[in-house]
Design a protein around this motif. Structure first.
Motif, PDB file in Angstrom:
ATOM      1  N   PHE A 157       0.814  -1.209   0.000  1.00 32.94           N
ATOM      2  CA  PHE A 157       0.000   0.000   0.000  1.00 32.94           C
ATOM      3  C   PHE A 157       0.849   1.261   0.000  1.00 32.94           C
ATOM      4  O   PHE A 157       0.431   2.295  -0.533  1.00 32.94           O
ATOM      5  CB  PHE A 157      -0.968  -0.023   1.179  1.00 32.94           C
ATOM      6  N   TRP A 243     -11.020  -2.164  -6.743  1.00 31.09           N
ATOM      7  CA  TRP A 243      -9.710  -1.523  -6.915  1.00 31.09           C
ATOM      8  C   TRP A 243      -9.407  -1.267  -8.381  1.00 31.09           C
ATOM      9  O   TRP A 243      -8.894  -0.207  -8.754  1.00 31.09           O
ATOM     10  CB  TRP A 243      -8.665  -2.405  -6.270  1.00 31.09           C
ATOM     11  N   GLY A 268      -4.891   5.833  -0.073  1.00 32.86           N
ATOM     12  CA  GLY A 268      -4.113   4.600  -0.033  1.00 32.86           C
ATOM     13  C   GLY A 268      -3.146   4.552   1.127  1.00 32.86           C
ATOM     14  O   GLY A 268      -2.747   3.469   1.577  1.00 32.86           O
ATOM     15  N   PHE A 323      -9.374   0.876   1.714  1.00 37.40           N
ATOM     16  CA  PHE A 323      -7.919   0.798   1.742  1.00 37.40           C
ATOM     17  C   PHE A 323      -7.376   0.532   3.142  1.00 37.40           C
ATOM     18  O   PHE A 323      -6.288  -0.024   3.282  1.00 37.40           O
ATOM     19  CB  PHE A 323      -7.309   2.074   1.177  1.00 37.40           C
TER      20      PHE A 323
END
Length: 413
Positions: A157, A243, A268, A323
């Motif tokens: 991430f 996503w 994110g 996220f």
């Protein structure tokens, strides 16, 4: 720290070992971390339509599935570092040659060759999947699986946010193919740090005892292990479907391309916090309630994105929920997998089923698109999130109960 680099090998328990190995594992299918940028590039100036872009990403993922499946049978029969080096070299060559082949196709036919891109990205996925599967097996052999897989999700991430933030500028400076340059650069970085990792043997468990075939395969054939694999694949299908198209969902809500990239990049970063959750808490407080809360947040995210009047604020909140929850859920589930089978074989199988989910999500999503309307696709994702929760409930509960029984024996009063 300097002495470790002088001796050329890090100890197995060193924090940099976790960090470097997680990075190398991530690189195998690095495009997943910035999939919206990949899909936007394919469906933008590279010249494919939205459905074709999703299918190219899916074929890349199915190549990863093939590679990860092969890795299941390789991990205990090979020296992992030379094999990883070979697969990464081949992957970087394919990533760079993708640009040349696509530009050649445009120059000769006037448009990008869809079939050629499908095949070439499938090949890239195969070598990426091989390195990913090996990386998962090695991560599972480290002493702290929660930290290992939490670090992997933290890396994923972090990289995803950084790339999504800078990708519009990179495309302006380089070309629409900037995303392929980024993927190749990550592979080259992995090749540079690979020699510093310890030569962990995949033929022995963390207790240095040989793994019998019975032990290695027991968990992989158990009922709970099967439910756990199905839970991983279904959650990945739903999460990766959202996503893959979250960038186009934003554009469809009349949010500018630069703002979409900025929103995805900044939200994110919450994925970094979600990935750090298992790293910090480990399994001290159990995993079940964290997983339940995470799936609830994922469902709310899909509901908000399906709103008929999607505002920038709703868009940001929805992505923040997804996220944050996604990496926490995945790292906890992978830690459960690693504890079920210390050989690392089940973790490699988990990498395979995860690849199935990641590849199938965009493909399934592309089948539910209706004139750029994403509502039906998002409703399907909500249903799949519910199914994932039902599947994971029993195996996670069983392991929580087993652990509560073992802890008093390990720490007698």
């Amino acid at each position: 720290m300097l002495k470790y680099f002088i001796s050329n090998k890090l100890p197995a328990g060193h924090p940099l070992t976790y960090l470097f190995l997680a990075f190398i594992t991530m690189v195998g299918l690095s495009y997943i971390n910035f999939m919206p940028g990949f899909v936007n590039a394919l469906a933008g100036n590279i010249g494919f339509n939205e459905a074709e872009a999703g299918q190219i990403v899916a074929l890349n993922g199915y190549g990863g599935l093939i590679g990860s499946t092969i890795a299941i049978f390789l991990v205990r029969r090979i020296q992992w570092q030379p094999a990883m080096f070979l697969f990464l070299v081949l992957l970087s060559a394919i990533d760079l040659s993708t640009i040349w082949l696509s530009e050649l196709s445009v120059s000769t036919t006037g448009s990008s060759n869809y079939t050629l891109m499908l095949g070439w990205r499938f090949l890239a996925g195969t070598f990426g999947g091989l390195s990913l599967g090996i990386g998962f097996a090695v991560l599972a052999r480290l002493n702290n699986p929660d930290r290992a897989f939490g670090t992997l999700l933290f890396i994923q991430f972090s990289i995803g946010s950084i790339v999504m933030y800078f990708l519009p500028e990179l495309e302006a400076q380089l070309s629409a193919y900037a995303v392929f340059y980024v993927m190749a650069a990550f592979v080259l970085m992995s090749l540079a740090i690979l020699p510093f990792l310890p030569a962990l043997s995949l033929k022995y468990s963390t207790s240095n005892q040989p793994i019998s075939d019975h032990t290695a395969s027991f968990s992989g054939t158990s009922h709970n292990a099967l439910l756990l694999m199905l839970a991983i694949i279904t959650y990945q299908i739903a999460a990766s479907a959202i996503w893959a198209y979250v960038g186009l969902i934003g554009l469809g809500a009349n949010i500018s391309n630069d703002d979409v990239s900025m929103y995805i990049a900044t939200t994110g970063l919450l994925g970094v916090l979600g990935a750090m959750l298992p790293v910090i808490s480990g399994n001290r407080y159990g995993r079940l309630y964290w997983i339940m809360a995470g799936i609830g947040m994922s469902m709310v995210s899909a509901i908000m994105l399906s709103a008929s009047q999607l505002t920038p604020l709703l868009y940001v909140i929805a992505m923040s929920l997804l996220f944050f929850s996604w990496p926490a859920i995945q790292s906890y589930l992978l830690a459960v997998t690693a504890e079920q089978d210390t050989s690392g074989k089940l973790s490699t199988i988990a990498a395979v089923v995860s690849s199935i989910g990641l590849a199938s999500g965009p493909l399934i999503a592309s089948g539910f698109l209706n004139s750029e309307n994403f509502s039906l696709m998002l409703y399907v994702c909500i249903a799949i999130f519910v199914l994932s929760f039902i599947l994971l409930l029993k195996p996670v509960q069983a392991q929580e109960q087993e652990r509560s029984i073992k802890l008093p024996a390990q720490y007698p009063s």
